[in-house]
Design an enzyme around this catalytic site. Structure first.
Site, PDB file in Angstrom:
ATOM      1  N   TYR A 174      28.731  35.698  65.974  1.00 35.48           N
ATOM      2  CA  TYR A 174      29.569  35.531  67.172  1.00 35.48           C
ATOM      3  C   TYR A 174      31.073  35.637  66.887  1.00 35.48           C
ATOM      4  O   TYR A 174      31.870  35.388  67.784  1.00 35.48           O
ATOM      5  CB  TYR A 174      29.304  34.177  67.857  1.00 35.48           C
ATOM      6  CG  TYR A 174      27.878  33.947  68.289  1.00 35.48           C
ATOM      7  CD1 TYR A 174      27.360  34.578  69.410  1.00 35.48           C
ATOM      8  CD2 TYR A 174      27.049  33.085  67.570  1.00 35.48           C
ATOM      9  CE1 TYR A 174      26.053  34.345  69.828  1.00 35.48           C
ATOM     10  CE2 TYR A 174      25.735  32.859  67.979  1.00 35.48           C
ATOM     11  CZ  TYR A 174      25.248  33.492  69.110  1.00 35.48           C
ATOM     12  OH  TYR A 174      23.961  33.260  69.503  1.00 35.48           O
TER      13      TYR A 174
ATOM     14  N   CYS B 287      49.457  39.781  70.675  1.00 40.85           N
ATOM     15  CA  CYS B 287      50.731  39.485  71.328  1.00 40.85           C
ATOM     16  C   CYS B 287      50.593  38.439  72.415  1.00 40.85           C
ATOM     17  O   CYS B 287      50.814  38.719  73.595  1.00 40.85           O
ATOM     18  CB  CYS B 287      51.330  40.775  71.873  1.00 40.85           C
ATOM     19  SG  CYS B 287      51.742  41.880  70.526  1.00 40.85           S
TER      20      CYS B 287
ATOM     21  N   GLY C  84      19.311  27.949  68.763  1.00 46.49           N
ATOM     22  CA  GLY C  84      20.282  26.908  69.077  1.00 46.49           C
ATOM     23  C   GLY C  84      20.481  25.858  68.021  1.00 46.49           C
ATOM     24  O   GLY C  84      21.068  24.815  68.301  1.00 46.49           O
TER      25      GLY C  84
ATOM     26  N   GLU D 246      13.993  31.828  68.357  1.00 49.98           N
ATOM     27  CA  GLU D 246      15.068  32.798  68.653  1.00 49.98           C
ATOM     28  C   GLU D 246      16.386  32.325  68.055  1.00 49.98           C
ATOM     29  O   GLU D 246      17.363  32.119  68.769  1.00 49.98           O
ATOM     30  CB  GLU D 246      15.241  32.922  70.169  1.00 49.98           C
ATOM     31  CG  GLU D 246      13.977  33.293  70.931  1.00 49.98           C
ATOM     32  CD  GLU D 246      14.153  33.216  72.444  1.00 49.98           C
ATOM     33  OE1 GLU D 246      15.097  32.559  72.932  1.00 49.98           O
ATOM     34  OE2 GLU D 246      13.338  33.821  73.148  1.00 49.98           O
TER      35      GLU D 246
ATOM     36  N   ARG E  50      36.548  32.691  70.267  1.00 52.19           N
ATOM     37  CA  ARG E  50      36.290  31.319  70.718  1.00 52.19           C
ATOM     38  C   ARG E  50      37.259  30.340  70.070  1.00 52.19           C
ATOM     39  O   ARG E  50      37.735  29.405  70.721  1.00 52.19           O
ATOM     40  CB  ARG E  50      34.847  30.927  70.404  1.00 52.19           C
ATOM     41  CG  ARG E  50      33.881  31.545  71.391  1.00 52.19           C
ATOM     42  CD  ARG E  50      32.444  31.167  71.107  1.00 52.19           C
ATOM     43  NE  ARG E  50      31.611  31.537  72.243  1.00 52.19           N
ATOM     44  CZ  ARG E  50      30.334  31.867  72.173  1.00 52.19           C
ATOM     45  NH1 ARG E  50      29.719  31.872  70.998  1.00 52.19           N
ATOM     46  NH2 ARG E  50      29.657  32.175  73.253  1.00 52.19           N
TER      47      ARG E  50
ATOM     48  N   GLY F  28      19.922  32.491  66.074  1.00 49.85           N
ATOM     49  CA  GLY F  28      20.993  33.448  65.840  1.00 49.85           C
ATOM     50  C   GLY F  28      22.024  32.868  64.881  1.00 49.85           C
ATOM     51  O   GLY F  28      22.029  33.179  63.686  1.00 49.85           O
ATOM     52  N   ARG F  29      22.844  31.977  65.408  1.00 49.88           N
ATOM     53  CA  ARG F  29      23.968  31.429  64.629  1.00 49.88           C
ATOM     54  C   ARG F  29      23.524  30.845  63.292  1.00 49.88           C
ATOM     55  O   ARG F  29      24.149  31.093  62.259  1.00 49.88           O
ATOM     56  CB  ARG F  29      24.680  30.356  65.463  1.00 49.88           C
ATOM     57  CG  ARG F  29      25.902  29.743  64.785  1.00 49.88           C
ATOM     58  CD  ARG F  29      26.632  28.748  65.684  1.00 49.88           C
ATOM     59  NE  ARG F  29      27.313  29.428  66.769  1.00 49.88           N
ATOM     60  CZ  ARG F  29      26.929  29.374  68.055  1.00 49.88           C
ATOM     61  NH1 ARG F  29      25.900  28.649  68.413  1.00 49.88           N
ATOM     62  NH2 ARG F  29      27.606  30.041  68.964  1.00 49.88           N
TER      63      ARG F  29
HETATM   64  C1  LIG Z   1      21.995  32.904  72.485  1.00 53.35           C
HETATM   65  C2  LIG Z   1      20.531  32.704  72.592  1.00 53.35           C
HETATM   66  C3  LIG Z   1      19.781  32.411  71.455  1.00 53.35           C
HETATM   67  C4  LIG Z   1      20.407  32.180  70.093  1.00 53.35           C
HETATM   68  O1  LIG Z   1      21.165  31.001  70.052  1.00 53.35           O
HETATM   69  P1  LIG Z   1      21.803  30.496  68.680  1.00 53.35           P
HETATM   70  O2  LIG Z   1      22.596  29.301  69.083  1.00 53.35           O
HETATM   71  O3  LIG Z   1      22.642  31.595  68.146  1.00 53.35           O
HETATM   72  O4  LIG Z   1      20.665  30.155  67.772  1.00 53.35           O
HETATM   73  C5  LIG Z   1      18.409  32.316  71.595  1.00 53.35           C
HETATM   74  N1  LIG Z   1      17.802  32.483  72.792  1.00 53.35           N
HETATM   75  C6  LIG Z   1      18.497  32.740  73.908  1.00 53.35           C
HETATM   76  C7  LIG Z   1      17.770  32.911  75.190  1.00 53.35           C
HETATM   77  C8  LIG Z   1      19.878  32.855  73.852  1.00 53.35           C
HETATM   78  O5  LIG Z   1      20.575  33.094  74.965  1.00 53.35           O
END
Ligand SMILES: *Cc1c(COP(=O)(O)O)cnc(C)c1O
Length: 454
Positions: free
Chosen positions: A400, A371, A258, A296, A335, A298-299
């Site tokens: 994403y 469209c 996050g 965890e 998004r 991601g982004r």
């Molecule tokens: C989506 C998610 C992440 C990753 O979040 P980012 O904002 O991409 O870092 C980590 N843990 C859980 C449980 C998630 O749902």
């Protein structure tokens, strides 16, 4: 927010590398301003991805006593591409998966079960059974899931570390749909609801196999202090459980991901170093080595390293507004198209040879191919006047965006190419995902059974 310093992903400049990659993509025929070159492709900066992975692992390693167990599990939903997962595994990361599809991708990438974490609010019994059989870490979302785990762990022994996801109810960030820690969020066991905390402590005392606590309270739009507050509450809860248990029953804290990403420039802010500093300030004991950690992200690992390249097919002026009709729209930037205020993207103009385009600013809309009228990547944006055959690059789209393709209008998934700068000054591309063919579109649309409904 703790002061963030601008730390580019690499000293020689990701922006310069990007310009070289755009030109090389045109020269090597991956995309182009005229047929038969493809009108759309997606690029991943492999050196940038490795630099972000190193920044993450380095920031935690520098803050923790040597030997503290740490697993950085990449949130697969951010970039569900097997070669990306393999690259990150090579850089020392594991995978966080939210269901059977993502688990299959992690396994296809060779990520081992003990480096995989399963989180999802709606795991089926079969999914739980498989995860426990494989030894994958599982975080239970709710009381009913814990009851299922009671039955499954009684029926068969497992090596899986098992935890519980909590919702600290610390409040929303700037984007409601992405805020997981609100009072009524669907995720985890809410800590501030009447009786919940005592129930949770009891749940641990009753289940010696419950050894982890999990939180994921950050996301795009959530400020660092709010993320850090959630982690502080997680740590305090772990201490409470361990005191009640009279032993260190909770041995690992999964602090989620996050970390937000800067979509307005090439600066990597906030950086992982700043994130760790904010956590150290809010909860110093997290770094004393008494708990193993799981993250965890991601982004923040992938977003800055992805680039969409799309041809401007036509231009027009309507009601006084200049409009460029391109091949990049809602299928790649879902998004942004549906929530443009929350997800603004930069648009970088290039000419048909792949050289950065200059010229006095003209207010333009940059439209996609779908469209419906709202399929716009940018509205009223000042850019050099775009012309047919130009290319637009859309940076910061590595998480994403094109990795979460939206099948509107049966628009095909474009190819994804990783790129690396060579010692000779060139750019080498490697295809991570081929473009979806028309035959695949037809097959996935029931093409093998045209008469099925007659
Ligand atoms: C989506 C998610 C992440 C990753 O979040 P980012 O904002 O991409 O870092 C980590 N843990 C859980 C449980 C998630 O749902």
């Amino acid at each position: 927010m703790a002061a963030q310093t601008h730390k580019p992903a690499d000293p020689d400049g990701a922006a310069a590398r990007r310009d070289r990659a755009v030109r090389a993509a045109v020269e090597q025929g991956l995309v182009g301003g005229a047929d038969p070159a493809p009108p759309l492709t997606c690029l991943l900066d492999l050196a940038g991805i490795r630099a972000s992975a190193a920044a993450l692992t380095g920031a935690f390693a520098a803050a923790l006593p040597p030997g503290t167990p740490v697993l950085h599990a990449f949130a697969v939903k951010a970039a569900p591409l097997v070669p990306v997962l393999r690259l990150l595994a090579d850089a020392g990361l594991g995978c966080e998966v939210a269901g059977p599809g993502e688990l299959a991708l992690a396994r296809a990438a060779g990520v081992e079960p003990h480096r995989t974490v399963l989180d999802s609010p709606a795991k089926t019994t079969a999914e739980l059974r498989e995860a426990l059989a494989l030894g994958i870490a599982v975080n239970a979302d709710n009381r009913q899931e814990l009851a299922r785990l009671d039955a499954l762990t009684a029926a068969a022994p497992t090596r899986s570390p098992i935890g519980v996801r909590v919702n600290p109810q610390t409040g929303a960030g700037a984007i409601g749909a992405l805020s997981t820690a609100t009072a009524t969020s669907k995720f985890g066991i809410a800590l501030r609801d009447p009786g919940a905390r005592a129930w949770l402590v009891r749940a641990f005392l009753d289940r010696p196999w419950l050894t982890r606590l999990h939180i994921h309270s950050g996301s795009q739009g959530v400020p660092l202090p709010l993320i850090a507050q959630g982690v502080r509450e997680l740590h305090a809860l772990a201490e409470e459980v361990n005191t009640a248990a009279g032993r260190r029953q909770v041995d690992t804290l999964d602090i989620g991901g996050g970390l937000p990403v800067n979509f307005t420039s090439d600066a990597h802010t906030p950086a992982f170093g700043g994130y760790v500093a904010a956590l150290r300030a809010a909860v110093p004991a997290l770094f004393d080595g008494s708990y193993g950690l799981v993250t965890e992200f991601g982004r923040s690992l992938l977003a800055k390293h992805g680039l969409v390249l799309a041809r401007v097919e036509y231009t027009k002026t309507t009601g006084g507004r200049a409009i460029a009709l391109t091949h990049a729209g809602v299928q790649l930037a879902t998004r942004t198209v549906y929530a443009p205020q929350a997800w603004p993207l930069r648009i970088l103009p290039y000419d048909c040879a792949g050289a950065p385009k200059t010229g006095g600013p003209v207010v333009q809309d940059v439209a996609g191919p779908a469209c419906f009228a709202g399929d716009l990547l940018a509205t009223g944006r000042e850019l050099p006047a775009l012309a047919p055959g130009d290319l637009i690059a859309v940076p910061d789209t590595g998480a994403y965006f094109f990795t979460a393709h939206y099948g509107y209008n049966s628009l095909p998934r474009p190819a994804v190419h990783g790129f690396t700068a060579t010692a000779q000054g060139g750019i080498r591309f490697a295809e991570a995902r081929p473009a979806q063919s028309l035959a695949q579109i037809v097959a996935e649309a029931g093409g093998a059974r045209p008469d099925a409904l007659l």
